[in-house]
Design an enzyme around this catalytic site. Sequence first.
Site, PDB file in Angstrom:
ATOM      1  CG  HIS A  25     -10.023   4.320   3.424  1.00 48.29           C
ATOM      2  ND1 HIS A  25      -8.767   5.133   3.512  1.00 48.29           N
ATOM      3  CD2 HIS A  25     -10.724   4.776   4.414  1.00 48.29           C
ATOM      4  CE1 HIS A  25      -8.842   5.894   4.747  1.00 48.29           C
ATOM      5  NE2 HIS A  25      -9.893   5.670   5.133  1.00 48.29           N
TER       6      HIS A  25
ATOM      7  CG  HIS B  95      -0.769   7.132  -0.992  1.00 54.18           C
ATOM      8  ND1 HIS B  95      -2.222   7.159  -1.460  1.00 54.18           N
ATOM      9  CD2 HIS B  95      -1.121   6.558   0.255  1.00 54.18           C
ATOM     10  CE1 HIS B  95      -3.050   6.706  -0.906  1.00 54.18           C
ATOM     11  NE2 HIS B  95      -2.487   6.021   0.308  1.00 54.18           N
TER      12      HIS B  95
ATOM     13  CG  ASN C 291      -5.191   8.575  -3.087  1.00 51.64           C
ATOM     14  OD1 ASN C 291      -4.070   7.879  -3.568  1.00 51.64           O
ATOM     15  ND2 ASN C 291      -5.194   9.127  -1.887  1.00 51.64           N
TER      16      ASN C 291
ATOM     17  CE  LYS D 106      -8.009   2.042  -0.543  1.00 51.40           C
ATOM     18  NZ  LYS D 106      -6.779   3.060  -0.400  1.00 51.40           N
TER      19      LYS D 106
ATOM     20  CG  ASP E  95      -1.586   5.044   4.038  1.00 51.53           C
ATOM     21  OD1 ASP E  95      -1.568   5.253   2.992  1.00 51.53           O
ATOM     22  OD2 ASP E  95      -2.348   5.232   5.041  1.00 51.53           O
TER      23      ASP E  95
ATOM     24  CG  HIS F 197      -1.891   1.215   1.150  1.00 49.72           C
ATOM     25  ND1 HIS F 197      -3.338   0.849   1.533  1.00 49.72           N
ATOM     26  CD2 HIS F 197      -1.686   2.611   1.162  1.00 49.72           C
ATOM     27  CE1 HIS F 197      -4.018   2.104   1.579  1.00 49.72           C
ATOM     28  NE2 HIS F 197      -2.817   2.982   1.265  1.00 49.72           N
TER      29      HIS F 197
ATOM     30  CG  HIS G  18      -4.949   2.122   5.721  1.00 46.73           C
ATOM     31  ND1 HIS G  18      -6.029   2.299   6.135  1.00 46.73           N
ATOM     32  CD2 HIS G  18      -4.906   3.073   4.799  1.00 46.73           C
ATOM     33  CE1 HIS G  18      -6.788   2.893   5.152  1.00 46.73           C
ATOM     34  NE2 HIS G  18      -5.976   3.407   4.349  1.00 46.73           N
TER      35      HIS G  18
HETATM   36  C1  NCD Z   1      -3.593   9.131   2.231  1.00 47.49           C
HETATM   37  C2  NCD Z   1      -3.081  10.144   0.969  1.00 47.49           C
HETATM   38  O1  NCD Z   1      -2.705  11.123   1.471  1.00 47.49           O
HETATM   39  O2  NCD Z   1      -3.368   9.718  -0.125  1.00 47.49           O
HETATM   40  N1  NCD Z   1      -3.607   9.724   3.395  1.00 47.49           N
HETATM   41  C3  NCD Z   1      -3.406   9.090   4.580  1.00 47.49           C
HETATM   42  O3  NCD Z   1      -3.386   9.654   5.682  1.00 47.49           O
HETATM   43  N2  NCD Z   1      -3.257   7.912   4.810  1.00 47.49           N
HETATM   44  C4  NCD Z   1      -4.868   8.383   1.815  1.00 47.49           C
HETATM   45  C5  NCD Z   1      -5.289   7.373   2.663  1.00 47.49           C
HETATM   46  O4  NCD Z   1      -4.771   6.296   2.351  1.00 47.49           O
HETATM   47  O5  NCD Z   1      -6.076   7.256   3.459  1.00 47.49           O
HETATM   48 ZN    ZN Z   2      -3.319   5.098   1.643  1.00 43.48          ZN
END
Ligand code: NCD
Ligand code: ZN
Length: 350
Positions: free
Chosen positions: A140, A19, A45, A103, A251, A17, A178
Site C-alpha cells: 500500500h 478484501h 487487514n 502485505k 480492491d 487484491h 491499487h
Molecule cells: C480498504 C479496506 O477497507 O480494507 N479500503 C480502501 O479504501 N481501499 C483498505 C485498503 O486497501 O486501503
Molecule cells: Zn485494499
Amino acid sequence: MKNSPNQIVITKPDDWHLHIRDGEIMKAVLPASYRWARRAIIMPNLLSPVVTCEDARSYLSRIKACIEKTVDFEPMLTLYLTEETKAEDLVLGFREKIIKAVKLYPAGATTNSHNGVKNITKIYPILAAMSEEGIPLLIHGEVTDPYVDVFDREAVFIDKILVPMRVEYPELNIVMEHITTKQSVDYILGENSNLAATITPHHLILNRNVIFEGGIRPHYYCLPVLKREIHRQALVDVVTKGHKKFFLGTDSAPHIDDAKIDKCGCAGIFNSPFTMEILAQFFDNHNALENLENFTSLNGAEFYKLPYNKEKLSLIKSDEMIHMPEVLETKKGPITIFNPNMQIFWQIEN
Ligand code: NCD
Ligand code: ZN
C-alpha cells in the site's frame, strides 16, 4: 480469447487484491467474487489482522468453510507485515503454501492499518529473507506524514520509500497495489519486470470530482483516494493497451452502509458484484476489448508465475442496459455496491 461484436470469451479472471472480511460479511460477499474469478489474493487487514502463519491457516479454513465444494475458487492468502514479523514464520508459511505474498501497510495509511509498519528500515531484514525466498511484497504505497497532501502521498512514497528499498533489494518482487497516479505508471514502466501493479475498476473509470458531485458522496471514498483526470488517463492508457505490468486488483472493500455514512466514514468501495460487466463495458468504450483478457486474466498470473486458468468466462452484450442492484443485503446490514456512473450493456453469460 474469442471475440465478436456482441460476445467475448476470455480465460477466467483472477482478482489480485480483494478484501472479503470475516464472519457474516465474508459469507455474504464471497459469492460476488467467485461468480467471475477463479483465484483471489485475499487482504489480511481484518479487525485483528492476519499477522502469523497460524492466523493465516485459521483464516483460510474459515474462508473455505464458506465456499461450497462444487465451487472452484482458490483464495490465496497474504500476511500483514508488522515490525514484529518473524522471517522464519513467513518463509515457512510460503513454503507450506499457506500464504502467497506479504502485505506492507504503512501504519495509519488505511482501514485497520494501525498495526502496520512505522519505521521501514526495521523490516529490511524481513525483506532480505523474502527476496531470497522469492516471496512477493505487496505494497500500500502511501506515506502517512500529515504534512504531505493526501493527493500526493503515493508519489511521495515512491521517492521516499520505494526507490531506496529497491536499491537495497533489487531482486525483491513487488506489486504496487491499487496505483492511482501517472507518477506510479511512469515509474513502473521505467523499471524491470520485478515491479508490477494492480489497478482497480474505480480508479480506471472515475476521477476525484465524483466524490464531490452535488454533495459529499461517501460511497466513492476509498484509499488511495480517487485522483485528478490526468492520472486516470495514465492508468487508462496502459490498461487499454494490455501492458504486461498492470493487472486487475479490484480492491473491493465492503463496509456496511452505517460505517460508510458516519461522522468518520470508512474508506472502501465494494465493486466485486459487477466487476466484469463494468470492465467489459469500459474496454468496449475504449475500443480495446481485445485487451480485457490481458488485464483480468493473463498479466497477473504471469507476474505471480502461475498457470493461466483453464476455465473460460463468456460475456455477452445486449441491446438493453443491464440493471444492477444498489445494495447487497447482509445479516449485518446493507452494503452499497459500486455505481460506475455509466451505462452497462455487457453481462456474464451463465
Ligand atoms: C480498504 C479496506 O477497507 O480494507 N479500503 C480502501 O479504501 N481501499 C483498505 C485498503 O486497501 O486501503
Ligand atoms: Zn485494499
